[in-house]
Design a protein around this motif. Structure first.
Motif, PDB file in Angstrom:
ATOM      1  N   SER A  12      52.628  70.355  48.844  1.00  7.45           N
ATOM      2  CA  SER A  12      53.720  69.398  48.714  1.00  7.45           C
ATOM      3  C   SER A  12      53.406  68.063  49.381  1.00  7.45           C
ATOM      4  N   THR A  13      54.039  67.023  48.877  1.00  7.57           N
ATOM      5  CA  THR A  13      54.037  65.727  49.551  1.00  7.57           C
ATOM      6  C   THR A  13      54.798  65.869  50.865  1.00  7.57           C
ATOM      7  N   ILE A  14      54.283  65.256  51.931  1.00  8.88           N
ATOM      8  CA  ILE A  14      54.994  65.257  53.215  1.00  8.88           C
ATOM      9  C   ILE A  14      55.379  63.822  53.562  1.00  8.88           C
ATOM     10  N   VAL A  15      56.675  63.605  53.828  1.00  6.27           N
ATOM     11  CA  VAL A  15      57.144  62.283  54.224  1.00  6.27           C
ATOM     12  C   VAL A  15      57.862  62.388  55.565  1.00  6.27           C
ATOM     13  N   ASP A  16      57.486  61.517  56.490  1.00  3.57           N
ATOM     14  CA  ASP A  16      58.043  61.507  57.839  1.00  3.57           C
ATOM     15  C   ASP A  16      59.249  60.580  57.861  1.00  3.57           C
ATOM     16  N   LEU A  17      60.429  61.153  58.114  1.00  2.00           N
ATOM     17  CA  LEU A  17      61.664  60.379  58.175  1.00  2.00           C
ATOM     18  C   LEU A  17      62.067  60.045  59.603  1.00  2.00           C
ATOM     19  N   THR A  18      61.194  60.300  60.571  1.00  9.53           N
ATOM     20  CA  THR A  18      61.502  59.943  61.961  1.00  9.53           C
ATOM     21  C   THR A  18      60.994  58.553  62.300  1.00  9.53           C
ATOM     22  N   SER A  70      60.388  54.307  60.792  1.00  7.00           N
ATOM     23  CA  SER A  70      60.921  53.321  59.861  1.00  7.00           C
ATOM     24  C   SER A  70      59.856  52.252  59.591  1.00  7.00           C
ATOM     25  N   PRO A  71      59.528  52.044  58.329  1.00  2.94           N
ATOM     26  CA  PRO A  71      60.004  52.767  57.147  1.00  2.94           C
ATOM     27  C   PRO A  71      59.419  54.173  57.090  1.00  2.94           C
ATOM     28  N   PRO A  72      59.994  55.057  56.286  1.00  2.05           N
ATOM     29  CA  PRO A  72      59.434  56.404  56.143  1.00  2.05           C
ATOM     30  C   PRO A  72      57.963  56.340  55.750  1.00  2.05           C
ATOM     31  N   GLN A  73      57.205  57.345  56.201  1.00  2.00           N
ATOM     32  CA  GLN A  73      55.753  57.315  56.025  1.00  2.00           C
ATOM     33  C   GLN A  73      55.251  58.599  55.390  1.00  2.00           C
ATOM     34  N   ILE A  74      54.411  58.461  54.376  1.00  3.33           N
ATOM     35  CA  ILE A  74      53.792  59.617  53.732  1.00  3.33           C
ATOM     36  C   ILE A  74      52.627  60.089  54.589  1.00  3.33           C
ATOM     37  N   LEU A  75      52.682  61.342  55.016  1.00  5.02           N
ATOM     38  CA  LEU A  75      51.616  61.913  55.837  1.00  5.02           C
ATOM     39  C   LEU A  75      50.678  62.801  55.030  1.00  5.02           C
ATOM     40  N   ARG A  76      51.123  63.233  53.856  1.00  3.89           N
ATOM     41  CA  ARG A  76      50.253  63.969  52.938  1.00  3.89           C
ATOM     42  C   ARG A  76      50.687  63.650  51.513  1.00  3.89           C
ATOM     43  N   PRO A  77      49.800  63.066  50.692  1.00  2.00           N
ATOM     44  CA  PRO A  77      50.169  62.764  49.314  1.00  2.00           C
ATOM     45  C   PRO A  77      50.240  64.033  48.480  1.00  2.00           C
ATOM     46  N   GLY A  78      51.041  63.990  47.448  1.00  2.00           N
ATOM     47  CA  GLY A  78      51.192  65.156  46.582  1.00  2.00           C
ATOM     48  C   GLY A  78      51.815  64.764  45.260  1.00  2.00           C
ATOM     49  N   TYR A  79      52.445  65.717  44.615  1.00  2.00           N
ATOM     50  CA  TYR A  79      53.009  65.530  43.276  1.00  2.00           C
ATOM     51  C   TYR A  79      54.129  64.485  43.281  1.00  2.00           C
TER      52      TYR A  79
END
Length: 361
Positions: A187-193, A195-204
């Protein structure tokens, strides 16, 4: 330990005996045991996310470093409130758009989630899978299942149950065989802690899709760089992953240059007594002269490439290939996700054959 194997259909409805088998699998997880099961991304290795001892068992079964966070899988949106400190509006928007599905959100954890599950972090990674077998199993397990990929740490993630059996038989209580997975990348991982939110692992779920919901989203450029000594903020960030046993390198540049360089290197490897393999696409498959040439699909079908990648990496192990060369896959919607997995598998060994030739292998 004897590992039980059960086979379940992939439809929304189960036969009565299949449903009973899933209930039993849920009881195993409730009792502190481990069950491997299919999701739409890859097979997961599930344990009770709210039981620190269960998470320790997951790390032990995989041989996984204990500072590498686990993802908590839920089957209902309302269950999210128990494991996170607060649910920001951004999380609600993403859940409404992409859940159930291949998106993981990182949020501040609640006291209910043990540090064994989060790798010692004050944040928790949460996702709601769309696979019907996974959803039912999570519900029968009490609603909170910590589940990294069901492979030995560092090896390619499993996309069929046979991969799980190869790595996990004798180490866990049960394997649920639900057939081949649909996506084939985590899965794609997005960090919402942040700002702005950050993608930590790209995915679908791509950066473009996330921006369509949230507006501003960034990708952590560290995901394409050599591993640092820092503790990982999300699963898969720090350690080598997805790797075949043979040495893998990625070769980037113009297609003719890439083909010529790989063929020269294969010839040299043969002279040295190495068995060689190549990861290529349908468009260039007939141009190589290695011992084993594996086609992951057409460059016009990125989803097919993503689905086949781990399967091909495992096949190189079965054929005992010593040195593997892969074309680069940086373009298109899923290019960054595919390259992220390849870079991890290769230990960031890259060869650039643009002139002048620059090698980082």
């Amino acid at each position: 330990m004897e590992t039980e194997l059960i086979r379940i259909g992939q439809g929304e409805e189960c036969l009565a005996w299949e449903e009973e088998a899933l209930r039993r699998a849920g009881e195993i997880i409730k009792g502190g045991g481990l069950v491997a099961f299919p999701t739409e991304t890859v097979y997961g290795l599930g344990g009770d996310a709210l039981n620190g001892e269960s998470s320790r068992k997951i790390y032990a079964a995989k041989g996984r470093p204990s500072d590498n966070p686990l993802i908590v899988h839920i089957s209902r949106l309302e269950d999210m409130g128990r494991i996170v400190e607060r649910i920001p509006g951004e999380a609600v928007k993403l859940a409404e758009s992409f859940w159930p599905g291949p998106l993981t959100m990182i949020l501040p954890k609640s006291r209910e989630v043990p540090y064994e599950t989060t790798g010692g972090l004050d944040t928790v990674a949460v996702r709601m899978p769309s696979h019907p077998v996974a959803r039912r199993l999570i519900a029968y397990s009490g609603g909170y299942v910590a589940a990294p990929s069901a492979n030995a740490s560092g090896r390619p993630s499993p996309t069929i149950a046979a991969h799980v059996i190869e790595d996990m038989s004798g180490r866990i209580d049960m394997i649920v065989d639900g057939g081949e997975v649909g996506i084939g990348l985590e899965s794609t991982i997005v960090d919402l802690t942040v700002s702005p939110p950050q993608i930590l692992r790209p995915g679908y779920i791509t950066e473009e899709l996330l921006k369509g919901v949230l507006g501003q989203v960034e990708t952590d450029r560290a995901i394409l760089q050599t591993d640092s000594g820092q503790a990982p903020r999300a699963p898969g960030m720090k350690y080598r992953h997805y790797a075949p046993r043979g040495e893998l390198a990625i070769v980037e540049g113009g297609r003719e240059q890439v083909t010529a360089w790989i063929n020269r290197q294969v010839q040299a490897d043969h002279a040295a007594g190495w068995k060689t393999g190549i990861i290529t696409t349908r468009e260039q498959q007939g141009l190589y002269r290695a011992d084993v040439v594996k086609c992951v699909g057409s460059r016009q079908d990125e989803e097919g490439i993503a689905r086949n990648l781990y399967l091909v990496l495992r096949e190189f192990d079965q054929e005992k290939v010593d040195r593997i060369y892969s074309e680069g896959f940086g373009d298109g919607k899923l290019g960054s996700a595919i390259m992220n997995r390849l870079l991890k598998a290769a230990g960031h060994r890259i060869v650039s054959v643009q002139y002048p030739i620059k090698s980082e292998i």
